[in-house]
Each structure stands twice: as C-alpha cells, then as structure tokens.
Enzyme design. Structure first.
Site, PDB file in Angstrom:
ATOM      1  N   LYS A   1       2.837 -40.874  -8.397  1.00 23.74           N
ATOM      2  CA  LYS A   1       2.056 -39.694  -7.976  1.00 23.74           C
ATOM      3  C   LYS A   1       2.683 -39.083  -6.748  1.00 23.74           C
ATOM      4  CE  LYS A   1       0.964 -41.619  -4.282  1.00 23.74           C
ATOM      5  NZ  LYS A   1       1.161 -41.128  -2.942  1.00 23.74           N
TER       6      LYS A   1
ATOM      7  N   GLU B   1      -5.048 -50.708  -1.967  1.00 23.46           N
ATOM      8  CA  GLU B   1      -4.536 -49.813  -0.920  1.00 23.46           C
ATOM      9  C   GLU B   1      -4.955 -50.306   0.463  1.00 23.46           C
ATOM     10  OE1 GLU B   1      -2.118 -47.249  -1.806  1.00 23.46           O
ATOM     11  OE2 GLU B   1      -3.497 -45.787  -0.933  1.00 23.46           O
TER      12      GLU B   1
ATOM     13  N   ASP C   1      -4.631 -41.618  -3.357  1.00 20.15           N
ATOM     14  CA  ASP C   1      -3.531 -42.197  -4.147  1.00 20.15           C
ATOM     15  C   ASP C   1      -4.046 -42.951  -5.371  1.00 20.15           C
ATOM     16  OD1 ASP C   1      -1.787 -41.206  -2.346  1.00 20.15           O
ATOM     17  OD2 ASP C   1      -1.284 -43.104  -1.389  1.00 20.15           O
TER      18      ASP C   1
END
Ligand code: PMV
Length: 344
Positions: A13, A141, A152
């Site tokens: 991404k 994360e 994200d």
C-alpha cells in the site's frame, strides 16, 4: 487446526496524501498496490512452527509445545487486544533472537509470534472476519511502531482506495487506475521516531506546524475530489492537479522534518524526467511514489527507473487500487508466484 495448505496474499500500500497529519486526526488517502505479499501456511507434523521471511533474511523455528506453555490469556479468539509490554518481553524470550539482530527483523518476528498465537484461521472470510483481520493487523502495527493511525492496516485489509480519518473509513467509489513508480531509497528509518519528531515539532511550534497539518488535510480532500472526477471522466488536466498536490505535500512533509537527502534525490531525478514525486509513509528515507501520466512512452518510464536504480534505489512500476487481503487456491496463483513459494 489447519488441515491443508492455505495461501493468503495482501497488497502493498501507499499513502497518497495525509501521512503524519493522519496521526493528528486529519484525513489520509491510501491505496492498495498491485504488488502483493504472499503467505503460505503449510501444516506438518514435526511439532515445530517454521517462519521464513526470505525478503528480510529470516528463517526461524519454534517448538509448538513451548509456544503453548506461554501464558496465552491474551489470545482469546475474537477478542482483539493490544500487546502489553510484558507480553512483548515474553515474546522476545520465546523468539530467541541474537542480541545483534536488526530492529526490523526483531519486530517482524515479534509481530509474527504475537499474531500467530492470537489468530484463528479460516478458509473463507466474511466481512466480520475481515474486520477481525483489520483489528489484529492494527495490533501488529502497534508492536512495530507504538501509536499507529490505523490507515496502513485498513488499506491492506480492504484494498482499493480509502479515505481514512480517526478510524472512519470510506472507500472511493470509482478510483482511477493510476500508474505509479514505487521507489525504495533503501534508507532505513524508524516510523516511531519520525512520528515522535513531528509531535515534538507541533508542540514546539504550534502556530507554524498546525497550519501545515491543516493544509495537508486540504490536499488530501482536494486529491479525493480530483480522483472522484477522474473516475467519471479522466483528463490530462487532472493529472497536472495531482502533480501540483504531490509537490506541495512533499514541501510540507519536508517542513515537518520527515524529509531526507535520498528523498530529495528521488524527487530531483524524476523531475529531470518531467515526473513528480513525494515520500510515502513515514519518510526519513523509506519509500517515495512517482505519478506516471497517461501517454508517457514506455522508454521514458524505463529511463526513469534506470536513473533511480543507478542511485542505489529499488524501483517498481505498478498500479493502484488492488484487492485487499485474500485467500487463494494454489491453482489460481500466477506460476511465477507459485514458483517463488515453492523455492522457499
Ligand atoms: O511508513 P509507514 O508505512 O510506517 O507509514 C506511516 C504513516 C504515518 O502516518 C507516518 C503513521 C501512521 O500510523 O499513520
């Protein structure tokens, strides 16, 4: 218990606009890339769980029995919990990594162990399963950089192109199929340190930095509007607007203190080929994106990639708006992906 090979993939991404500002409640626009990471889960009867992450040189093996001895009260299925410092310490003991192991490798292994011990796997995913995956990815994360915004994991789970603000996600209805270059400067950086740096700058110079964040917010919104228009009827003029937004945001990110000489070089090299770039993600090195306009001749794209590669960067040409995390059957995979997995 897994009874057969399970193949899963998730898209890479990039954040088009809004990195850092999103940590402070502003809008970010993020897109999934047609560059995917594949995961093969294969059952075997050795009583061990093996982890192989060839891109970062990790090959580890643990006794399942030993993992089961851990206090797994935090692993209740469906209950997504943040890793506590004590759990991370416990995982460090289990991971058994050498003292001089690079931080990125260490964090990757700890994240794997935390998620491996926590997630129940299924062969078909409902919307609820995807929501659960998104929540666990968010916790992953947190192992990696403490206080993530959540953008994200959201875009990697749901794919496509997303507008993200304070946990609220809206998918762009018809995002245009933008072509980009994704360039890795190969300069290592710590997202945690960069996010902390922006926070300190905001505290030190609130009158200067808060308007920068507001301006980045406006750039994200303008980009969203233009992408919406492009989905309806794409025109070259809109690409020029996107280029201006890229340039303005790159300057703002420099003013926030998250630029780097390698990223300046990336912007200069692509500018010499008439293309516009900005950092994506945390900055301080890491990756940048370059917008490829329609009508650009392939030799020009190749020359730009070559120029970036000769700076020591890695460069991929790809498109945005890929599907989110997916389960695959072995036969549906491209043969080059199958071969790469078989070679592990
Ligand atoms: O470089 P990455 O993928 O870690 O992206 C970080 C994006 C930030 O906005 C800087 C932090 C965040 O959690 O949103």
């Amino acid at each position: 218990m897994l009874s057969e090979v399970l193949l899963v993939s998730a898209p890479g991404k990039v954040i088009l606009h809004g990195e850092h500002a999103v940590v402070h409640g502003k809008v970010a626009l993020a897109v999934a890339l047609n560059l995917r990471t594949f995961l093969r889960l294969q059952p075997h009867s050795s009583g061990k769980v093996d982890l192989s992450l060839p891109n970062i040189g990790i090959k580890r093996s643990w006794d399942v029995a030993r993992l089961q001895l851990l206090d797994t009260s935090f692993l209740e299925q469906g209950d997504v919990t943040a890793p506590t410092p004590e759990q991370v310490e416990k995982l460090k003991e289990v991971a058994g990594l050498p003292d001089d192991c690079a931080v990125t490798k260490r964090l990757a292994v700890l994240t794997f162990l935390y998620l491996y011990l926590s997630i129940f796997r299924k062969q078909r995913w409902t919307k609820e399963d995807l929501e659960l995956i998104n929540k666990w990815a968010f916790q992953g994360e947190r192992v990696i950089h403490g206080n993530p915004s959540g953008v994200d994991n959201a875009v990697s789970t749901w794919g496509g192109a997303l507008r993200y603000q304070q946990g609220k996600i809206a998918s762009l209805k018809r995002p245009p199929a933008l072509q980009i270059l994704l360039t890795n400067t190969r300069v290592p950086r710590s997202t945690k340190a960069l996010v902390a740096g922006v926070r300190n700058r905001l505290l030190k110079f609130p009158e200067i930095v808060a308007p920068l964040l507001t301006s980045i917010d406006a750039i994200s919104l303008e980009c969203e509007r233009v992408l919406g228009e492009m989905g309806e009827a794409p025109a070259l003029e809109q690409y020029h607007v996107l280029e201006e937004l890229i340039d303005m945001n790159q300057h703002h990110l420099n003013a926030l203190g998250v630029g780097h000489a390698s990223l300046d070089q990336l912007c200069q090299v692509t500018r010499a080929h008439g293309l516009h770039s900005k950092l994506t993600g945390a900055g301080g090195g890491g990756c940048g994106i370059t917008l490829l306009k329609p009508g650009l001749e392939q030799p020009e794209v190749e020359a730009t990639k070559q120029a970036l590669t000769s700076c020591g960067f890695d460069c991929w040409e790809t498109s945005v708006g890929a599907p989110g995390v997916s389960v695959h059957s072995a036969t549906s995979l491209e043969s080059r992906v199958r071969q790469a997995l078989d070679g592990l």
